[in-house]
Scaffold this active site. Structure first.
Site, PDB file in Angstrom:
ATOM      1  CG  PHE A  99      43.188 -33.568   0.472  1.00  0.00           C
ATOM      2  CD1 PHE A  99      44.359 -34.368   0.670  1.00  0.00           C
ATOM      3  CD2 PHE A  99      43.396 -32.265   0.344  1.00  0.00           C
ATOM      4  CE1 PHE A  99      45.650 -33.632   0.936  1.00  0.00           C
ATOM      5  CE2 PHE A  99      44.475 -31.619   0.512  1.00  0.00           C
ATOM      6  CZ  PHE A  99      45.760 -32.114   0.828  1.00  0.00           C
ATOM      7  CE  LYS A 108      38.725 -33.833  -4.375  1.00  0.00           C
ATOM      8  NZ  LYS A 108      39.720 -32.950  -4.678  1.00  0.00           N
ATOM      9  CB  VAL A 143      37.236 -38.743  -8.575  1.00  0.00           C
ATOM     10  CG1 VAL A 143      36.361 -38.184  -9.613  1.00  0.00           C
ATOM     11  CG2 VAL A 143      37.983 -37.565  -7.922  1.00  0.00           C
ATOM     12  CG  ASP A 180      48.613 -31.740  -7.179  1.00  0.00           C
ATOM     13  OD1 ASP A 180      49.839 -32.098  -7.689  1.00  0.00           O
ATOM     14  OD2 ASP A 180      47.879 -32.469  -6.908  1.00  0.00           O
TER      15      ASP A 180
END
Ligand code: NAG
Ligand code: NAG
Ligand code: NAG
Ligand code: NAG
Ligand code: NAG
Length: 687
Positions: A359, A381, A362, A478
């Site tokens: 989402f 980020k 970076v 993840d």
């Protein structure tokens, strides 16, 4: 009815909504897991002989080489900020939970003594002459005096006249003579055994029931069901309203000494300090709810009438509260000004872009810190979904990451929440992500065998921390090569906690992310997730297994492999070679023969075990660390890959609803429809 009252109540209801959306924000929280000497010492007050060294708090000094210097020592290390433990005379004391890892290290040929205590005290200092039996808590003059206002949990390794034995824990009030003791011999625990042992301790206090509970286990073992010590105590009767938390310890006279070390520590206290919020809450609950129905209608009218202005005001109000609560969290890293981050990233210039993660985008940044000529490299980020989702994403990530500390997790150094910009600042990792080293031609040959092995060991230890060692179980959700970052020495750190969730808040479902289907990356997502829609520690282990195979074979789990004119997924191919007794053939050819055969076989078998289609058959993070560390042999893996069955025989997944087909989005943009039947074969539709 006065309009201002209506607005106040509307806002107080909004507060309630906020509270539900982000419960963890409303806690006092800090965690040193493990301690970082360079940054954490600022938060602590060291008294007497205490010191910190290389990530360890030595509550009595660290003089293992000259043990005679450890005689008659005492010290206290306290968190420098006090906490408010109740709000008013007629309220309950607040609840808290603390977890810490201690090691009361025995000095060879000396007898262990005296002990360590977790202490709640009215100030951050300590009494003099508190060595020997006084444990850094009291001394001959003050022992037992009600004005001490201390409550402590002692871990005692020396028998005094008033003690049951030389291996017990106790609850102490104003005195080293415990109000309650529990001998540990019967619990198979030796506080200071011959071989140095880390113990994890959990102290829970429930302000409603006034129950204090102490749990203890070897580090890395799950928290036991039953506490060792359970005692009702109304803290309000004994300690100060503003109290400090920390550790005290002492050693004795020749030959009775030990090292008293604290290796990790976290504390979570229900928030009381924000009086204004409490008032809001009271209005919200006391007035708002009964009168709520009528008022909501009234507010509804107001809402329609002045919608624009209201919306602006409402979001200002909300972000203001949100902002303040972030700032006020103890242990929170630094807040940065948007203009400084903008400068550091060259106005978020394309050339500074490092990549995209859960989402967000970076960027690399270079911070020039004032009064300091050195520039610090950072990774920034920027949350990039729409405004509302971005706020949720930012909040979700920061509430997880700000309290996690582990040397193999990427470190959060700051945050910025200004003008609708949501930014998190992390340590910059000069060697980028693992996948680029595996696949990009320019990075070829940077990963020799030793580095690959070490990287997997690092990631396994991060996983063990998330699953077992942290008080709350955290799932990363993840795990994949692109989320494993490498520092200048190729030490690995797990990053991107955009999808991570604490399991006990019940928000481990993928549905809450507002994405179609299951989030995660093809090849790394465990099969049961498509049915339950929920992530678990076992599904993290599945992702880890995919990374293990990827690192050893040098191939992505999402690519097909041609083996005698048939296409296999990476897992199926390695499984085939395992069956044929040629598992070594799977090792990355680019390593040529420069790898350790035993280690490669161990990792490949481990990778298969983690890829087991049945979640309950996969090894747990703790065992994975032992297998990689070579202290446990690799698990047995059957010659044929078992079929994924649904519902699985594993009771923990029994409750799942019926099977429906789910759309999965993979990172390379391909979208696949996976059904219960379809997934028992390999997901080759994505190749
Ligand atoms: C307890 O401590 C207080 C304050 O230091 C002191 O005034 C008092 O005399 C002490 N009581 C006893 C019984 O020693
Ligand atoms: C337990 O604590 C109370 C409160 O300080 C004290 O008065 C009492 O003597 C203690 N009891 C024992 C058995 O130590
Ligand atoms: C007691 O602890 C040792 C480790 O110190 C462990 O190996 C052993 O299995 C434990 N015994 C029981 C009965 O739990
Ligand atoms: C305290 O105990 C009560 C009653 O068992 C329970 O409802 C409550 O959730 C507990 N509070 C905390 C903070 O654990
Ligand atoms: C340690 O303390 C005890 C008791 O006060 C004393 O007798 C002894 O001499 C002390 N030892 C040293 C080495 O200071």
């Amino acid at each position: 009815m006065n309009i201002t009252v209506a607005i106040i109540i509307l806002f107080s209801l909004l507060h309630l909504v906020d509270i539900q959306a982000a419960p963890s924000i409303r806690k006092n929280y800090f965690a040193f897991d493990p301690f970082d000497d360079s940054t954490d010492a600022d938060f602590l007050t060291f008294n007497g002989d205490s010191t910190s060294l290389q990530g360890v708090l030595h509550v009595t000094a660290n003089k293992i080489k000259e043990p005679e210097k450890l005689i008659n020592m005492s010290g206290r290390v306290m968190y420098s900020e006090p906490f408010k433990l109740w709000s008013s005379e007629d309220s309950n004391p607040t609840s808290f939970k603390s977890s810490f890892v201690i090691n009361l290290e025995k000095v060879p040929r000396w007898n262990p003594a005296e002990g360590l205590a977790f202490v709640i005290a009215p100030d951050a200092s300590m009494p003099t002459e508190s060595f020997g039996g006084y444990l850094g808590l009291t001394n001959a003059a003050t022992n037992g005096n009600q004005s001490n206002r201390i409550v402590a949990i002692e871990f005692d390794t020396e028998k005094q006249d008033y003690d049951p034995d030389d291996n017990h824990i106790g609850l102490n009030i104003n005195s080293v003579i415990s109000n309650k003791t529990v001998s540990l011999d019967v619990h198979n625990i030796t506080l200071s055994p011959e071989t140095s042992t880390n113990y994890q301790v959990w102290v829970h206090y429930n302000g409603t029931t006034k129950l204090m509970e102490v749990y203890m286990e070897r580090q890395g073992v799950r928290k036991p069901e039953e506490p060792l010590l359970r005692e009702t105590i109304n803290l309000k009767n004994y300690v100060s309203q503003q109290s400090y938390f920390g550790f005290a310890a002492s050693t004795g006279n020749y030959p009775h000494i030990q090292k008293n070390c604290v290796i990790e520590w976290s504390l979570e206290i229900d928030a009381l300090n924000k009086e204004s919020d409490l008032i809001w809450l009271k209005i919200g609950l006391g007035v708002g709810v009964p009168a709520g129905v009528i008022l909501l209608v009234l507010c509804g009218v107001l809402y329609v009438n002045k919608r624009r202005r209201r919306r602006r005001r409402r979001s200002d109000e909300k972000s203001d509260v949100f902002d303040k609560s972030l700032r006020w969290l103890p242990g929170m890293p630094k807040e940065f000004k948007y203009k400084d981050v903008k400068k550091a990233t060259n106005n978020f210039h394309e050339s500074m872009r490092l990549g995209e993660g859960g989402f967000g985008i970076v960027y690399k940044g270079i911070l020039n810190i004032e009064n300091d000529t050195t520039a610090t490299e950072i990774a920034v980020k920027q949350f990039s979904r729409d405004k509302i989702k971005s706020k949720d994403d930012f909040l979700a990530e920061i509430t997880i990451i700000h309290r996690l500390r582990h040397k193999h997790l990427v470190r959060l150094i700051g945050w910025c929440y200004e003008k609708g910009k949501l930014l998190l600042l992390y340590d910059f990792m000069p060697n980028g992500s693992l996948d680029t080293h595996l696949y990009e031609a320019s990075n070829q040959n940077t990963l020799n065998w030793e580095r690959r092995y070490k990287i997997l060991a690092d990631v396994a230890s991060a996983l063990r921390y998330l699953h077992n060692e942290y008080d709350q179980k955290v799932v990363h959700r993840d795990l994949k090569a692109s989320n494993i970052l490498l520092d200048s020495d190729y030490n690995a750190r797990l990053s991107d906690f955009g999808l991570a969730r604490a399991l006990d808040n019940g928000r481990n479902s993928y549905a809450e992310l507002g994405l179609p289907g299951v989030a995660g990356t093809m090849g790394y997502v465990a099969p049961e997730c498509f049915h339950t829609g929920k992530a678990t520690p076992e599904s993290d282990v599945f992702g880890f297994g995919a990374v293990v195979l990827e690192v050893v074979c040098g191939r992505s789990p999402g690519t097909g492999i041609d083996h005698h004119q048939r296409f296999y997924s990476l897992v199926d191919w390695v499984w085939l070679l395992h069956r044929e007794g040629n598992i070594q053939e799977a090792v990355d050819e680019r390593l040529r023969n420069e790898y350790v055969v035993d280690e490669a076989e161990r990792l490949l078998v481990l990778g298969l075990a983690c890829s087991h289609p049945i979640a309950s058959e996969r090894p747990q993070a703790q065992a994975i660390c032992q297998i990689i560390g070579g202290t446990m042999s690799a698990p047995h893996v059957p010659p044929f890959k078992p079929f994924f069955t649904w519902p699985s025989m594993d009771a923990s997944f029994r409750t799942a609803e019926g099977t429906v087909s789910t759309t999965i989005l993979s990172s390379n943009g391909c979208s696949v429809n996976v059904t219960a039947e379809g997934f028992s074969s390999s997901p080759s539709s994505c190749l």
